[in-house]
Scaffold this motif. Structure first.
Motif, PDB file in Angstrom:
ATOM      1  N   PRO A 126     -31.168  55.409 -39.649  1.00  0.00           N
ATOM      2  CA  PRO A 126     -30.316  55.928 -38.669  1.00  0.00           C
ATOM      3  C   PRO A 126     -30.179  55.419 -37.478  1.00  0.00           C
ATOM      4  O   PRO A 126     -29.262  55.261 -36.645  1.00  0.00           O
ATOM      5  CB  PRO A 126     -30.681  57.230 -38.808  1.00  0.00           C
ATOM      6  N   LEU A 127     -31.267  55.108 -36.987  1.00  0.00           N
ATOM      7  CA  LEU A 127     -31.618  54.529 -35.329  1.00  0.00           C
ATOM      8  C   LEU A 127     -30.648  53.285 -35.308  1.00  0.00           C
ATOM      9  O   LEU A 127     -29.695  52.940 -34.492  1.00  0.00           O
ATOM     10  CB  LEU A 127     -32.711  54.315 -34.894  1.00  0.00           C
ATOM     11  N   ALA A 128     -31.116  52.247 -36.321  1.00  0.00           N
ATOM     12  CA  ALA A 128     -30.086  51.057 -36.425  1.00  0.00           C
ATOM     13  C   ALA A 128     -28.745  51.410 -36.644  1.00  0.00           C
ATOM     14  O   ALA A 128     -28.030  50.624 -36.040  1.00  0.00           O
ATOM     15  CB  ALA A 128     -30.873  50.283 -37.611  1.00  0.00           C
ATOM     16  N   ASP A 129     -28.484  52.218 -37.469  1.00  0.00           N
ATOM     17  CA  ASP A 129     -27.032  52.548 -37.810  1.00  0.00           C
ATOM     18  C   ASP A 129     -26.204  53.209 -36.599  1.00  0.00           C
ATOM     19  O   ASP A 129     -25.149  52.844 -36.243  1.00  0.00           O
ATOM     20  CB  ASP A 129     -26.611  53.249 -39.048  1.00  0.00           C
ATOM     21  N   GLY A 130     -27.049  53.943 -35.906  1.00  0.00           N
ATOM     22  CA  GLY A 130     -26.518  54.350 -34.359  1.00  0.00           C
ATOM     23  C   GLY A 130     -26.067  53.278 -33.424  1.00  0.00           C
ATOM     24  O   GLY A 130     -25.178  53.478 -33.071  1.00  0.00           O
ATOM     25  N   ILE A 131     -26.912  52.328 -33.698  1.00  0.00           N
ATOM     26  CA  ILE A 131     -26.640  51.266 -32.746  1.00  0.00           C
ATOM     27  C   ILE A 131     -25.388  50.388 -33.350  1.00  0.00           C
ATOM     28  O   ILE A 131     -24.537  50.025 -32.603  1.00  0.00           O
ATOM     29  CB  ILE A 131     -27.506  50.159 -32.574  1.00  0.00           C
ATOM     30  N   ALA A 132     -25.098  50.216 -34.450  1.00  0.00           N
ATOM     31  CA  ALA A 132     -24.146  49.786 -35.208  1.00  0.00           C
ATOM     32  C   ALA A 132     -22.924  50.500 -34.944  1.00  0.00           C
ATOM     33  O   ALA A 132     -21.771  49.833 -34.693  1.00  0.00           O
ATOM     34  CB  ALA A 132     -24.263  49.537 -36.691  1.00  0.00           C
ATOM     35  N   LYS A 133     -23.066  51.952 -34.896  1.00  0.00           N
ATOM     36  CA  LYS A 133     -21.850  52.555 -34.537  1.00  0.00           C
ATOM     37  C   LYS A 133     -21.498  52.446 -33.207  1.00  0.00           C
ATOM     38  O   LYS A 133     -20.261  52.373 -32.728  1.00  0.00           O
ATOM     39  CB  LYS A 133     -21.934  53.984 -34.663  1.00  0.00           C
ATOM     40  N   PHE A 149     -23.816  59.254 -43.741  1.00  0.00           N
ATOM     41  CA  PHE A 149     -24.891  59.315 -44.556  1.00  0.00           C
ATOM     42  C   PHE A 149     -24.990  60.346 -45.735  1.00  0.00           C
ATOM     43  O   PHE A 149     -25.377  60.099 -46.595  1.00  0.00           O
ATOM     44  CB  PHE A 149     -26.129  59.645 -43.532  1.00  0.00           C
ATOM     45  N   ALA A 150     -24.116  61.383 -45.301  1.00  0.00           N
ATOM     46  CA  ALA A 150     -24.343  62.770 -46.696  1.00  0.00           C
ATOM     47  C   ALA A 150     -23.436  61.939 -47.870  1.00  0.00           C
ATOM     48  O   ALA A 150     -23.876  62.040 -48.766  1.00  0.00           O
ATOM     49  CB  ALA A 150     -23.497  63.874 -46.082  1.00  0.00           C
ATOM     50  N   ALA A 151     -22.347  61.268 -47.328  1.00  0.00           N
ATOM     51  CA  ALA A 151     -21.545  60.619 -48.702  1.00  0.00           C
ATOM     52  C   ALA A 151     -22.379  59.669 -49.282  1.00  0.00           C
ATOM     53  O   ALA A 151     -22.219  59.603 -50.599  1.00  0.00           O
ATOM     54  CB  ALA A 151     -20.273  60.179 -48.063  1.00  0.00           C
ATOM     55  N   ILE A 185     -30.932  62.168 -43.798  1.00  0.00           N
ATOM     56  CA  ILE A 185     -29.782  62.714 -43.425  1.00  0.00           C
ATOM     57  C   ILE A 185     -30.277  63.634 -42.273  1.00  0.00           C
ATOM     58  O   ILE A 185     -29.404  63.986 -41.260  1.00  0.00           O
ATOM     59  CB  ILE A 185     -29.285  63.830 -44.452  1.00  0.00           C
ATOM     60  N   ALA A 186     -31.348  64.349 -41.984  1.00  0.00           N
ATOM     61  CA  ALA A 186     -31.687  64.707 -40.750  1.00  0.00           C
ATOM     62  C   ALA A 186     -31.769  63.978 -39.489  1.00  0.00           C
ATOM     63  O   ALA A 186     -31.308  64.222 -38.532  1.00  0.00           O
ATOM     64  CB  ALA A 186     -33.031  65.624 -40.878  1.00  0.00           C
ATOM     65  N   SER A 187     -32.533  62.540 -39.894  1.00  0.00           N
ATOM     66  CA  SER A 187     -32.437  61.699 -38.891  1.00  0.00           C
ATOM     67  C   SER A 187     -31.075  61.496 -38.250  1.00  0.00           C
ATOM     68  O   SER A 187     -30.802  61.242 -37.172  1.00  0.00           O
ATOM     69  CB  SER A 187     -33.184  60.514 -39.546  1.00  0.00           C
ATOM     70  N   ALA A 188     -30.178  61.111 -39.356  1.00  0.00           N
ATOM     71  CA  ALA A 188     -28.722  60.648 -38.851  1.00  0.00           C
ATOM     72  C   ALA A 188     -28.149  61.803 -38.289  1.00  0.00           C
ATOM     73  O   ALA A 188     -27.401  61.747 -37.071  1.00  0.00           O
ATOM     74  CB  ALA A 188     -27.993  60.435 -40.095  1.00  0.00           C
ATOM     75  N   THR A 189     -28.295  63.136 -38.572  1.00  0.00           N
ATOM     76  CA  THR A 189     -27.680  64.062 -37.815  1.00  0.00           C
ATOM     77  C   THR A 189     -28.242  64.199 -36.432  1.00  0.00           C
ATOM     78  O   THR A 189     -27.527  64.689 -35.487  1.00  0.00           O
ATOM     79  CB  THR A 189     -27.988  65.633 -38.472  1.00  0.00           C
ATOM     80  N   LEU A 190     -29.818  64.105 -36.257  1.00  0.00           N
ATOM     81  CA  LEU A 190     -30.177  64.014 -34.873  1.00  0.00           C
ATOM     82  C   LEU A 190     -29.528  62.705 -34.018  1.00  0.00           C
ATOM     83  O   LEU A 190     -29.465  63.092 -32.639  1.00  0.00           O
ATOM     84  CB  LEU A 190     -31.578  64.052 -34.856  1.00  0.00           C
ATOM     85  N   VAL A 191     -29.687  61.783 -34.684  1.00  0.00           N
ATOM     86  CA  VAL A 191     -29.147  60.525 -33.828  1.00  0.00           C
ATOM     87  C   VAL A 191     -27.717  60.860 -33.672  1.00  0.00           C
ATOM     88  O   VAL A 191     -27.134  60.495 -32.334  1.00  0.00           O
ATOM     89  CB  VAL A 191     -29.204  59.456 -34.746  1.00  0.00           C
ATOM     90  N   ASP A 235     -22.030  64.563 -32.184  1.00  0.00           N
ATOM     91  CA  ASP A 235     -21.455  64.953 -33.448  1.00  0.00           C
ATOM     92  C   ASP A 235     -22.236  66.221 -33.870  1.00  0.00           C
ATOM     93  O   ASP A 235     -23.425  66.155 -34.248  1.00  0.00           O
ATOM     94  CB  ASP A 235     -21.558  63.519 -34.450  1.00  0.00           C
ATOM     95  N   VAL A 236     -21.261  66.915 -34.380  1.00  0.00           N
ATOM     96  CA  VAL A 236     -21.992  68.135 -35.233  1.00  0.00           C
ATOM     97  C   VAL A 236     -21.468  68.568 -36.428  1.00  0.00           C
ATOM     98  O   VAL A 236     -20.359  68.196 -36.577  1.00  0.00           O
ATOM     99  CB  VAL A 236     -22.014  69.490 -34.448  1.00  0.00           C
TER     100      VAL A 236
END
Length: 297
Positions: A23-30, A101-103, A247-253, A260-261
């Motif tokens: 998720p950290l890497a995907d956060g950079i991508a976002k 991430f959930a999907a 999913i927890a990591s993605a939510t935190l990031v 985002d909530v």
């Protein structure tokens, strides 16, 4: 602590590390989607990941890592993995990370469904029921046709389907090729394919963007290496449930960097998908015990 417990704990820690870094890497991508085309982002991911992997292989492994007896399968699997990035990163440009991430969490359930026609595995009624309920959970997240969420929320489902083929390929290769060989081809093929289409979607990059590209590539490389090494210390059926930690990591990031909530329905759908995936992992671990017992005998 005696017996295999220390090794298993190491495998669990490596798995949790891997799914926390993704998720950290995907956060950079976002973050990059606001300035850079999706295909260029994927190229950056593979380019810096390949540089990291080539150094790792050169130091830790001889060049025999390139030897494979199943080159077409390696290439096909790598292509599916590369293609799975396109809908997922496109979705990140429009929807919260937790929703994406959930999907995408239905990928393990898709692997179970595809293992019947592609691997000839037997799946009982209970596991089919869990897979069906899991897909219903994904629909709760996506809510198609209701106009309540962005249409791009459905794209991670496409990504999950492609990634399921990527995982099925790994299952077929595990008996013939080294994990480092499979990892090598996944990276190199993805880089070459993306480089072929890159000229059609290139924009100049600032020094800051180059730095984000490099960080994203290194994070993905470390994630994949941790994931690969995790299975050296624990069985897939034991480690699989820890995949849902992402999913927890993605939510935190998503909350820390983008504010985002996830809404209540996304949380409900996510819990349904996770519960279904955990049940499938449990049933697969029970089904594999007789095989392990016979192998031990």
């Amino acid at each position: 602590m005696t017996g295999p417990a220390p090794a298993l704990l190491r495998g669990i820690l490596l798995m949790v590390t891997a799914v926390s870094l993704f998720p950290l890497a995907d956060g950079i991508a976002k973050r990059l989607t606001s300035d850079v085309p999706v295909m260029q982002i994927i190229w950056g991911r593979y380019a810096f990941q390949m540089a990291f992997i080539l150094v790792y292989i050169g130091v830790a492994h001889p060049w025999r890592v390139m030897r494979t007896t199943r080159l077409p399968l390696q290439i096909g699997r790598a292509f599916a993995g590369w293609a799975s990035n396109i809908p997922f990163i496109t979705a990140l440009a429009f929807v919260p990370m937790a929703d994406a991430f959930a999907a995408a969490l239905v990928a393990p359930l898709m692997v179970t469904a595809l293992s019947v026609p592609l691997l000839g595995e037997r799946v009982g009624v209970r596991r089919w029921t869990a897979v069906t309920i899991g897909f219903m959970g994904a629909l709760v997240v996506v809510r198609p046709g209701l106009g309540l969420v962005h249409w791009a929320t459905a794209l991670p489902l496409v990504s999950a389907a492609l990634f399921a083929f990527y995982q099925i390929g790994a299952r077929r290769l595990v008996s013939t090729d080294r994990a480092t060989t499979t990892f090598f081809y996944a990276t190199v093929v993805g880089f070459l394919v993306n480089s072929a289409v890159l000229p059609f979607s290139w924009v100049p990059l600032s020094l800051e963007l180059w730095g984000l590209f490099a960080l994203m590539g290194v994070l993905f490389a470390l994630s994949h290496l941790a994931l690969t090494k995790a299975f050296d210390f624990g069985a897939a059926s034991v480690l699989a449930p820890f995949v849902y930690f992402q999913i927890a990591s993605a939510t935190l990031v998503g909350f820390a960097f983008f504010g985002d909530v996830p809404d209540p329905w996304t949380i409900v759908g996510t819990l349904i998908v996770i519960a279904s995936g955990l049940y499938v992992a449990y049933r697969e671990s029970r089904a594999s015990r007789p095989l392990r017992a016979r192998d031990g005998a």
